[in-house]
Design a protein around this motif. Structure first.
Motif, PDB file in Angstrom:
ATOM      1  N   SER A  75       0.397 -10.006   3.047  1.00 42.36           N
ATOM      2  CA  SER A  75      -0.347 -10.924   2.198  1.00 42.36           C
ATOM      3  C   SER A  75      -1.730 -10.340   1.933  1.00 42.36           C
ATOM      4  N   ALA A  76      -2.329 -10.735   0.803  1.00 47.39           N
ATOM      5  CA  ALA A  76      -3.651 -10.213   0.461  1.00 47.39           C
ATOM      6  C   ALA A  76      -4.647 -10.573   1.562  1.00 47.39           C
ATOM      7  N   GLU A  77      -4.513 -11.789   2.075  1.00 48.81           N
ATOM      8  CA  GLU A  77      -5.427 -12.252   3.115  1.00 48.81           C
ATOM      9  C   GLU A  77      -5.359 -11.355   4.351  1.00 48.81           C
ATOM     10  N   GLN A  78      -4.131 -11.096   4.769  1.00 50.60           N
ATOM     11  CA  GLN A  78      -3.904 -10.259   5.951  1.00 50.60           C
ATOM     12  C   GLN A  78      -4.449  -8.851   5.745  1.00 50.60           C
ATOM     13  N   LEU A  79      -4.276  -8.332   4.525  1.00 47.57           N
ATOM     14  CA  LEU A  79      -4.712  -6.955   4.256  1.00 47.57           C
ATOM     15  C   LEU A  79      -6.213  -6.814   4.477  1.00 47.57           C
ATOM     16  N   PHE A  80      -6.960  -7.820   3.989  1.00 42.67           N
ATOM     17  CA  PHE A  80      -8.413  -7.685   4.082  1.00 42.67           C
ATOM     18  C   PHE A  80      -8.957  -8.075   5.454  1.00 42.67           C
ATOM     19  N   THR A  81      -8.221  -8.929   6.159  1.00 40.61           N
ATOM     20  CA  THR A  81      -8.747  -9.358   7.464  1.00 40.61           C
ATOM     21  C   THR A  81      -8.178  -8.543   8.619  1.00 40.61           C
ATOM     22  N   ALA A  82      -6.900  -8.126   8.511  1.00 40.62           N
ATOM     23  CA  ALA A  82      -6.299  -7.399   9.635  1.00 40.62           C
ATOM     24  C   ALA A  82      -5.342  -6.313   9.141  1.00 40.62           C
ATOM     25  N   PRO A  83      -5.873  -5.288   8.482  1.00 38.91           N
ATOM     26  CA  PRO A  83      -5.002  -4.208   7.999  1.00 38.91           C
ATOM     27  C   PRO A  83      -4.315  -3.531   9.180  1.00 38.91           C
ATOM     28  N   GLN A  84      -3.032  -3.218   9.017  1.00 34.28           N
ATOM     29  CA  GLN A  84      -2.258  -2.677  10.132  1.00 34.28           C
ATOM     30  C   GLN A  84      -2.250  -1.145  10.154  1.00 34.28           C
ATOM     31  N   VAL A 105       0.850  -1.194   0.000  1.00 40.47           N
ATOM     32  CA  VAL A 105       0.000   0.000   0.000  1.00 40.47           C
ATOM     33  C   VAL A 105       0.883   1.240   0.000  1.00 40.47           C
ATOM     34  N   MET A 106       0.648   2.114  -0.954  1.00 40.70           N
ATOM     35  CA  MET A 106       1.467   3.310  -1.110  1.00 40.70           C
ATOM     36  C   MET A 106       0.660   4.541  -0.731  1.00 40.70           C
ATOM     37  N   LEU A 154      -8.660   3.143   3.441  1.00 41.62           N
ATOM     38  CA  LEU A 154      -8.906   2.695   2.060  1.00 41.62           C
ATOM     39  C   LEU A 154      -9.978   1.599   2.037  1.00 41.62           C
ATOM     40  N   LEU A 155      -9.847   0.653   2.969  1.00 37.03           N
ATOM     41  CA  LEU A 155     -10.805  -0.461   3.023  1.00 37.03           C
ATOM     42  C   LEU A 155     -12.200   0.038   3.354  1.00 37.03           C
TER      43      LEU A 155
END
Ligand SMILES: Nc1ncnc2c1ncn2[C@@H]1O[C@H](COP(=O)(O)OP(=O)(O)O)[C@@H](O)[C@H]1O
Ligand SMILES: [Mg+2]
Length: 264
Positions: free
Chosen positions: A237-246, A226-227, A253-254
């Motif tokens: 990982s894509a999975e992590q981004l959608f489930t637990a964005p840091q 993510v920029m 964005l989500l």
């Protein structure tokens, strides 16, 4: 080992001035980006408009020379396009957002693919190119008959398939797609994204996929970077981004994407 390694990449541009009296300033479009793309991996580079995504892509393609940092491909430095060996030039291919302007309207589809082979004879099929042309078109889901047509006779999705065919004809190892489906209807987008996933597997491609659209990321990415204002704020990982964005920006964005889906 990573196929593509970007380290400490920095690019500044002169900012536009509203008057000649205004002081010259610079825009730090890319401000110290580290990014890797592994073999057969699809990495999405996401962020809002102006965050520096295309500038990263243009550095990878050698169209912009960074002021700092470096990029290597399979362990070799990737310099400006004019200084690349034909082999490196061929191995890294780009698919742009607007196939309408990246395909020559005066050439038939067949001529467009044959032109790519003319520039890169090392991967041109020997002898009669018709069978090879039909194979490349079939790889992207087009009939052999499309070879005789001009881009203007094709739909947006078909044109983007031709752009992909032209890249694929050069047997690249890395494909850089900059907003490659952003101009297409959602249903056509999905078809092209499925095609890219299949091609990646069949042709052992690595893909750097740039998009502002998180719905697209969900369909294609293994990993997501993510920029935000020239800086990578998250690489996961894509999975992590959608489930637990840091990062708070990623969460924003989500949320924005979720709100848009709610309206549509
Ligand atoms: N050739 C250029 N000259 C001047 N400024 C540029 C140029 N290309 C990009 N920029 C600026 O750099 C920043 C990042 O742009 P870009 O990489 O196109 O972002 P994105 O692809 O994420 O929308 C923006 O502020 C943009 O205006
Ligand atoms: Mg862009």
């Amino acid at each position: 080992m990573s196929v593509l390694e970007i380290r400490g990449l920095r690019v500044a541009f002169a900012a536009p001035r509203r008057s000649v009296r205004e002081r010259r300033t610079t825009v730090q479009a890319v401000d110290g980006v580290d990014l890797d793309v592994g073999a057969r991996e699809t990495v999405a580079l996401v962020g809002e408009s102006g965050s520096g995504k295309s500038t990263v892509a243009r550095c990878v393609l050698g169209l912009v020379t960074p002021q700092g940092g470096g990029i290597s491909f399979e362990g070799r430095p990737l310099g400006p396009i004019g200084k690349r060996s034909p082999e490196l030039h061929r191995a890294v291919q780009m698919v742009f957002q607007d196939p309408g302007s990246s395909l020559n309207p005066r050439m038939t589809v067949g001529a467009i693919v044959r032109e790519a082979w003319r520039v890169h004879p090392s991967v041109a099929p020997a002898g009669d190119q018709r069978a090879a042309l039909a194979r490349v078109l079939s790889d992207v889901g087009l009939d052999a008959g499309v070879a005789d047509r001009r881009p203007s006779a094709l739909s947006g999705g078909q044109k983007q398939r031709v752009s992909i065919a032209r890249a694929l004809a050069l047997r690249p190892r890395l494909l850089v797609c900059d907003e490659a489906v952003s101009a297409l209807d959602v249903s056509v987008q999905s078809q092209i994204l499925r095609l890219l996933v299949d091609l990646r597997d069949e042709h052992d491609l690595s893909v750097l996929f740039i998009t502002h659209d998180l719905a697209v990321v969900r369909q294609i990415a293994d990993r997501v970077a993510v920029m935000h204002r020239g800086v990578l704020v998250e690489d996961t990982s894509a999975e992590q981004l959608f489930t637990a964005p840091q990062h708070p920006y990623t969460r924003g964005l989500l949320r924005a994407a979720h709100d848009l889906e709610g309206v549509a």
